[in-house]
Design a protein around this motif. Structure first.
Motif, PDB file in Angstrom:
ATOM      1  N   GLY A   1       0.722  -2.658  -8.315  1.00 33.02           N
ATOM      2  CA  GLY A   1      -0.306  -1.618  -8.322  1.00 33.02           C
ATOM      3  C   GLY A   1      -1.664  -2.044  -8.858  1.00 33.02           C
ATOM      4  O   GLY A   1      -2.579  -1.226  -8.928  1.00 33.02           O
TER       5      GLY A   1
ATOM      6  N   THR B   1      -4.595  -1.235  -6.555  1.00 28.99           N
ATOM      7  CA  THR B   1      -4.715   0.157  -6.095  1.00 28.99           C
ATOM      8  C   THR B   1      -6.167   0.556  -5.831  1.00 28.99           C
ATOM      9  O   THR B   1      -7.043   0.332  -6.671  1.00 28.99           O
TER      10      THR B   1
ATOM     11  N   PRO C   1      -4.183   7.117  -3.255  1.00 33.51           N
ATOM     12  CA  PRO C   1      -3.955   5.764  -3.754  1.00 33.51           C
ATOM     13  C   PRO C   1      -3.058   4.937  -2.829  1.00 33.51           C
ATOM     14  O   PRO C   1      -2.007   5.432  -2.382  1.00 33.51           O
ATOM     15  N   VAL C   2      -3.479   3.725  -2.524  1.00 36.63           N
ATOM     16  CA  VAL C   2      -2.665   2.789  -1.732  1.00 36.63           C
ATOM     17  C   VAL C   2      -2.787   1.405  -2.365  1.00 36.63           C
ATOM     18  O   VAL C   2      -3.746   1.126  -3.083  1.00 36.63           O
ATOM     19  N   ASN C   3      -1.811   0.549  -2.071  1.00 37.94           N
ATOM     20  CA  ASN C   3      -1.883  -0.848  -2.524  1.00 37.94           C
ATOM     21  C   ASN C   3      -2.744  -1.608  -1.514  1.00 37.94           C
ATOM     22  O   ASN C   3      -2.301  -1.843  -0.385  1.00 37.94           O
TER      23      ASN C   3
ATOM     24  N   SER D   1      -5.098   5.736  -9.821  1.00 35.13           N
ATOM     25  CA  SER D   1      -3.901   6.564  -9.637  1.00 35.13           C
ATOM     26  C   SER D   1      -4.052   7.884 -10.401  1.00 35.13           C
ATOM     27  O   SER D   1      -3.687   8.953  -9.908  1.00 35.13           O
TER      28      SER D   1
ATOM     29  N   ASN E   1       2.165   1.552 -11.029  1.00 38.51           N
ATOM     30  CA  ASN E   1       1.161   0.716 -11.706  1.00 38.51           C
ATOM     31  C   ASN E   1       1.809   0.094 -12.931  1.00 38.51           C
ATOM     32  O   ASN E   1       2.102   0.790 -13.899  1.00 38.51           O
TER      33      ASN E   1
END
Ligand code: FAD
Ligand code: FES
Ligand code: FES
Lengths: 294, 177
Positions: free
Chosen positions: B57, B60, B67-69, B120, B143
């Motif tokens: 994470g 992020t 939220p995305v990686n 996040s 995370n």
């Protein structure tokens, strides 16, 4: 960490995607959320010549109830679309609950139900509950369209009946008379952990008696499996303690787990039996709702 | 999407995306991830690359608020989307309440996880302005932090949900002795 080289295509319609796949042939792969695909490519397990992205295909998105068909889930629905779907919250919270047990919030915004199915690993969390609910899927290609029960899609080991050039477009949970369903996952952590074992159950109960039940196990065999002997045993019973003990023993005799870093075969066998009991009790007592522990 | 082919036959794609409100067009190979574009093309190095496999994470970012990686997103998949990185969270020189609260609660130690944590948390508070502690822990469960033990991070986020950016006086949470 670099990905191997490939060409990228982003078709704007399903027809365009299908003809691209037909023309590109065996080197091409469908890209949905990429959480399984990019993982394999980064690890050097896969090097496709081309990726055909589904991102522009809005027709593959959305979760709707369609009269006469049931709950229709577009293949591009993400794990979080499933977790937060109002339609599923109303009809099958058990499916949303399975999505909640997956990965992390960031991965759930990317990973799709279509990818979770087509990737065809035995630890995938959505197939068990979808199979327990009798879901069917639709596959399309330039040569037409076919529908099948989701449980017929998977082939041992960790492969499926999908053909080159086919796209999974939707998953349908048909209207039926099942009265309850539930999914129990055991992972080594609460978040970001694949299932050591996962078990889904569904049941049709009348007057306290189970008329019909399904017990579907993930991470318990080379593919997600139903347990026919356990299901036959449950018909006509109620979930009394001695029935549950016998259910556990039968499920333990039907699964075929292997030793892996997530758990020994023996441990997983036992876990499948224990989770089957819990999942069945929830399916009988809580309807399609959330399990008691949550 | 427009492509350019060089003498060696290497294909590059024209990618347009919005980052922290600014529209950008960059030319990338298909195998470039979003985190690589942010760090290497746009010099936004607040986004970290730790595991690069979707587990930690630290990469992020928010894509259209979610939220995305960014290590698991192909840059080309961000075409037409709005991306927010940690550089887009403060208002000019003024830290956001979340950033202020992280600092005041001792929720930042080495700082490697902090950009991802803050993003996040930002997405959580937007969706759910008054989360429970469990909801906070769930929202940041993708995370990983190797330094803080999470307690001060959770307190920092809960403080903002209660309209504070500092720990309650008497507990001295996060303070040195
Ligand atoms: C950190 C991390 C944690 C994870 N945790 C979990 C977990 O807890 N539980 C779990 O089950 N999974 C987990 N996964 C795996 C993954 O996130 C899921 O399987 C996800 O749903 C895959 O979907 P995708 O859209 O990302 O698939 P992709 O990676 O895009 O595709 C996967 C495969 O399916 C094919 N494909 C995808 N969509 C279609 C379609 N519509 N038609 C035809 N072919 C298609 C692709 O060609 C590829 O072969 C995790 C992954 C990561 C990286
Ligand atoms: S660097 Fe992307 S999740 Fe670790
Ligand atoms: S502060 Fe060091 S990893 Fe979180």
């Amino acid at each position: 960490m670099y990905l191997p080289d490939f060409d990228y295509h982003s078709p704007e319609s399903i027809d365009e995607a299908l003809s691209l796949l037909a023309n590109l042939g065996s080197g091409a792969k469908v890209l949905a959320g990429g959480t399984d695909l990019l993982h394999k490519m980064k690890q050097g397990d896969l090097a496709p010549k081309a990726l055909v992205s589904l991102k522009g295909l809005d027709k593959l998105k959305g979760i709707n109830y369609v009269e006469g068909r049931g709950v229709v889930i577009g293949a591009l629905s993400t794990q979080n679309d499933i977790l937060y779907s109002e339609v599923l919250a109303k009809k099958y919270p058990s499916v949303s609950h399975a999505a909640k047990k997956m990965a992390s919030n960031q991965i759930r915004h990317l990973g799709t139900v279509g990818g979770n199915i087509v990737n065809a690993v035995p630890s995938a969390d959505l197939p068990p509950i979808l199979i327990a609910l009798g879901a069917s899927i639709t596959l399309v290609s330039t040569s037409g369209k076919r529908e099948m029960a989701l449980e017929e899609f998977f082939v041992e080991p960790a492969s499926s009946v999908i053909n080159e050039g086919e796209i999974l477009t939707e998953i349908v949970i048909p209207d039926g008379d099942l009265t309850g369903s539930s999914y129990h996952k055991f992972g080594l952590r609460r978040s970001g952990a694949l299932a050591v074992v996962g078990v889904a159950a569904s049941a049709r109960v009348a007057g306290g008696v189970i008329e019909e039940a399904r017990i579907v196990c993930a991470s318990s065999a080379p593919k997600v499996i139903r347990t026919p002997k356990a299901e036959a045993f449950l018909a006509g019973k109620s979930p009394a303690p001695e029935v549950l003990e016998e259910l556990q023993a039968i499920v333990e005799s039907e699964v075929r787990p292997r030793d892996s870093i997530r758990g020994s075969a023996e441990y997983r066998r036992n876990l499948a039996g224990v989770l089957a009991k819990r999942a069945l009790v929830d399916a009988v007592e809580s309807g399609h709702g959330l399990p008691a522990e949550d | 999407m427009n492509t350019i082919e060089d003498k060696e036959g290497v294909k590059r794609y024209m990618l347009s995306l919005t980052v922290n409100g600014d529209p950008h067009t960059v030319v990338v190979k298909a195998n470039t991830t979003l985190s690589q574009v942010l760090r290497n093309e746009l010099a936004l190095t607040g986004t970290k690359q730790g595991c690069e496999l979707g587990d930690c994470g630290s990469c992020t970012v928010l894509m259209d608020g979610k939220p995305v990686n960014s290590c698991m997103v192909l840059a080309l998949e961000a075409e037409g989307h709005e991306v927010t990185t940690i550089e887009g969270v403060a208002e000019g020189a003024k830290l956001s309440d979340l950033q202020e609260s992280f600092v005041n609660h001792g929720a930042v130690q080495c700082g490697y996880c902090s950009p991802g944590m803050v993003l996040s948390a930002k997405a959580l508070l937007k969706r759910n302005p008054h989360p429970t502690e469990l909801e906070v822990r769930e929202a940041i469960s993708g995370n990983l932090c190797r330094c803080t033990g999470y307690v001060h991070i959770v307190e920092a986020i809960l403080a903002v949900s209660e309209g504070r950016t500092t720990p309650p006086e008497e507990t001295n949470a996060g303070g040195e002795a």
